[in-house]
Design an enzyme around this catalytic site. Sequence first.
Site, PDB file in Angstrom:
ATOM      1  N   GLU A 127       8.846  49.104  62.192  1.00  0.00           N
ATOM      2  CA  GLU A 127       9.577  49.560  63.382  1.00  0.00           C
ATOM      3  C   GLU A 127      11.013  49.030  63.411  1.00  0.00           C
ATOM      4  OE1 GLU A 127       6.348  48.395  66.086  1.00  0.00           O
ATOM      5  OE2 GLU A 127       6.446  50.438  66.887  1.00  0.00           O
ATOM      6  N   GLU A 143      -1.253  49.637  63.034  1.00  0.00           N
ATOM      7  CA  GLU A 143      -1.693  49.157  64.348  1.00  0.00           C
ATOM      8  C   GLU A 143      -3.052  49.694  64.786  1.00  0.00           C
ATOM      9  OE1 GLU A 143       1.402  49.900  63.630  1.00  0.00           O
ATOM     10  OE2 GLU A 143       2.799  48.544  64.628  1.00  0.00           O
ATOM     11  N   ALA A 192       4.143  42.181  64.101  1.00  0.00           N
ATOM     12  CA  ALA A 192       3.878  41.260  65.208  1.00  0.00           C
ATOM     13  C   ALA A 192       3.282  39.965  64.687  1.00  0.00           C
ATOM     14  CB  ALA A 192       2.896  41.917  66.170  1.00  0.00           C
ATOM     15  N   GLY A 213       5.369  46.245  63.307  1.00  0.00           N
ATOM     16  CA  GLY A 213       6.698  45.976  63.852  1.00  0.00           C
ATOM     17  C   GLY A 213       7.742  45.812  62.753  1.00  0.00           C
TER      18      GLY A 213
HETATM   19  N1  COA Z   1       1.371  37.284  61.996  1.00  0.00           N
HETATM   20  C1  COA Z   1       1.178  35.972  61.835  1.00  0.00           C
HETATM   21  N2  COA Z   1       0.985  35.404  60.641  1.00  0.00           N
HETATM   22  C2  COA Z   1       0.996  36.204  59.565  1.00  0.00           C
HETATM   23  C3  COA Z   1       1.222  37.582  59.660  1.00  0.00           C
HETATM   24  C4  COA Z   1       1.400  38.132  60.948  1.00  0.00           C
HETATM   25  N3  COA Z   1       1.637  39.430  61.133  1.00  0.00           N
HETATM   26  N4  COA Z   1       1.161  38.122  58.419  1.00  0.00           N
HETATM   27  C5  COA Z   1       0.935  37.098  57.580  1.00  0.00           C
HETATM   28  N5  COA Z   1       0.828  35.949  58.271  1.00  0.00           N
HETATM   29  C6  COA Z   1       0.556  34.606  57.758  1.00  0.00           C
HETATM   30  C7  COA Z   1      -0.872  34.528  57.236  1.00  0.00           C
HETATM   31  O1  COA Z   1      -1.787  34.302  58.281  1.00  0.00           O
HETATM   32  C8  COA Z   1      -0.762  33.387  56.279  1.00  0.00           C
HETATM   33  O2  COA Z   1      -0.774  32.170  56.994  1.00  0.00           O
HETATM   34  P1  COA Z   1      -1.694  30.929  56.495  1.00  0.00           P
HETATM   35  O3  COA Z   1      -1.036  30.481  55.221  1.00  0.00           O
HETATM   36  O4  COA Z   1      -1.550  29.955  57.610  1.00  0.00           O
HETATM   37  O5  COA Z   1      -3.058  31.456  56.286  1.00  0.00           O
HETATM   38  C9  COA Z   1       0.631  33.550  55.690  1.00  0.00           C
HETATM   39  O6  COA Z   1       1.354  34.363  56.625  1.00  0.00           O
HETATM   40  C10 COA Z   1       0.611  34.251  54.377  1.00  0.00           C
HETATM   41  O7  COA Z   1      -0.127  35.438  54.497  1.00  0.00           O
HETATM   42  P2  COA Z   1      -0.768  36.169  53.236  1.00  0.00           P
HETATM   43  O8  COA Z   1      -1.550  37.332  53.726  1.00  0.00           O
HETATM   44  O9  COA Z   1      -1.484  35.160  52.403  1.00  0.00           O
HETATM   45  O10 COA Z   1       0.564  36.627  52.482  1.00  0.00           O
HETATM   46  P3  COA Z   1       0.736  37.724  51.368  1.00  0.00           P
HETATM   47  O11 COA Z   1       2.103  37.511  50.836  1.00  0.00           O
HETATM   48  O12 COA Z   1      -0.406  37.747  50.425  1.00  0.00           O
HETATM   49  O13 COA Z   1       0.694  39.140  52.139  1.00  0.00           O
HETATM   50  C11 COA Z   1       1.308  40.630  53.949  1.00  0.00           C
HETATM   51  C12 COA Z   1       1.752  39.494  53.005  1.00  0.00           C
HETATM   52  C13 COA Z   1       2.444  40.869  54.929  1.00  0.00           C
HETATM   53  C14 COA Z   1       1.059  41.908  53.115  1.00  0.00           C
HETATM   54  C15 COA Z   1       0.000  40.240  54.660  1.00  0.00           C
HETATM   55  O14 COA Z   1       0.160  38.927  55.184  1.00  0.00           O
HETATM   56  C16 COA Z   1      -0.398  41.136  55.800  1.00  0.00           C
HETATM   57  O15 COA Z   1      -0.920  42.219  55.574  1.00  0.00           O
HETATM   58  N6  COA Z   1      -0.145  40.680  57.063  1.00  0.00           N
HETATM   59  C17 COA Z   1      -0.562  41.410  58.234  1.00  0.00           C
HETATM   60  C18 COA Z   1       0.372  42.554  58.486  1.00  0.00           C
HETATM   61  C19 COA Z   1      -0.047  43.397  59.670  1.00  0.00           C
HETATM   62  O16 COA Z   1      -1.160  43.871  59.789  1.00  0.00           O
HETATM   63  N7  COA Z   1       0.923  43.623  60.544  1.00  0.00           N
HETATM   64  C20 COA Z   1       0.766  44.548  61.629  1.00  0.00           C
HETATM   65  C21 COA Z   1       0.768  43.892  62.899  1.00  0.00           C
HETATM   66  S1  COA Z   1       0.564  45.097  64.161  1.00  0.00           S
END
Ligand code: COA
Length: 287
Positions: free
Chosen positions: A142, A162, A94, A139
């Site tokens: 998913e 989640e 998400a 998601g």
């Molecule tokens: N929604 C919105 N923005 C997101 C995002 C999400 N789910 N996941 C990452 N981003 C954004 C970050 O906020 C960041 O933005 P910024 O540069 O403006 O700060 C950018 O993407 C890069 O994120 P970053 O964490 O630095 O990238 P990474 O390559 O080191 O790690 C992930 C990638 C996917 C492992 C990590 O971003 C993450 O764990 N995201 C959350 C995933 C999550 O919990 N999803 C479940 C939702 S229910």
Amino acid sequence: MFSRRLLQAAATTTTGYCTKSVPRQSRLLFTSSEKPEWYEGIAVVSFNRPSTRNALGKTFMSQFRKGLAELRFDDSVRVVIVRSLVDRVFCAGADLKERAQMSPSEVSRFVHSLRASFAELEALPMPTIAAIDGAALGGGLEVALAADLRVAGAAAKLGLPETKLAIIPGAGGTQRLPRLVGLARAKELVFTGRVLDAKAAEKYGLVNVAVDGVAYEKALEIAREILPAGPVATRMAKLAIDKGMQVDISSGMAIEQGCYAQIIPTEDRLEGLRAFREKRTPVYKGK
Ligand code: COA
């Protein structure tokens, strides 16, 4: 024709992938341009929204649904692969930034539409493969659960985190995961929000196969293995398995019978028998 249109679209850009009509920050890619002779019949849906790590926001999802609608009615597509062009990320789930701006009723509506979109992916008539080369979280996992097959590469990280955000998987995760890996394992993964690497995901039965290299390459290999099969047969097999799994076995047998009945009048069935007799490779037309 779908593939010709894609090739034209690819030719209009410098990257060789995206269509001009799609906003840059949220590109969804449908391409068959890399090695056309290998891609006949394979549609590749590529996520490419690096700034949010392919998070599922409103624009992203609306393009995804449009793409699915196009694929659904394209008989030339025999296999669909869903992958990401963003390094080390399949899909971050998400869009949490967008979500923070939504009212409770908007959240409810949007989660409903996510669920419906993944159901549309699941209901595509042709086989689908998720090639997971990076994080597939929430998601993001998913989406992959709604595909028929999942392949995880060395960089894959899969999880439904989640509950750590005080919510539950809401786009089919609580339903598809237990059906795939069993009740106890699904509960363990959802309650803990644990993230698995490719090998662990394979052990859990969450992915069909984990590879040391790139999942996309393995997905292409599997797709090419599917291509020679009778296209109508493949679609009917998918329908029979998917519908049959939701009902008791005797109802499932009736579903199988109904699907078989649709294959009997096809030219391809006769071609299969002829080719066997003549000791040659069959040429199927999907008719
Ligand atoms: N929604 C919105 N923005 C997101 C995002 C999400 N789910 N996941 C990452 N981003 C954004 C970050 O906020 C960041 O933005 P910024 O540069 O403006 O700060 C950018 O993407 C890069 O994120 P970053 O964490 O630095 O990238 P990474 O390559 O080191 O790690 C992930 C990638 C996917 C492992 C990590 O971003 C993450 O764990 N995201 C959350 C995933 C999550 O919990 N999803 C479940 C939702 S229910």
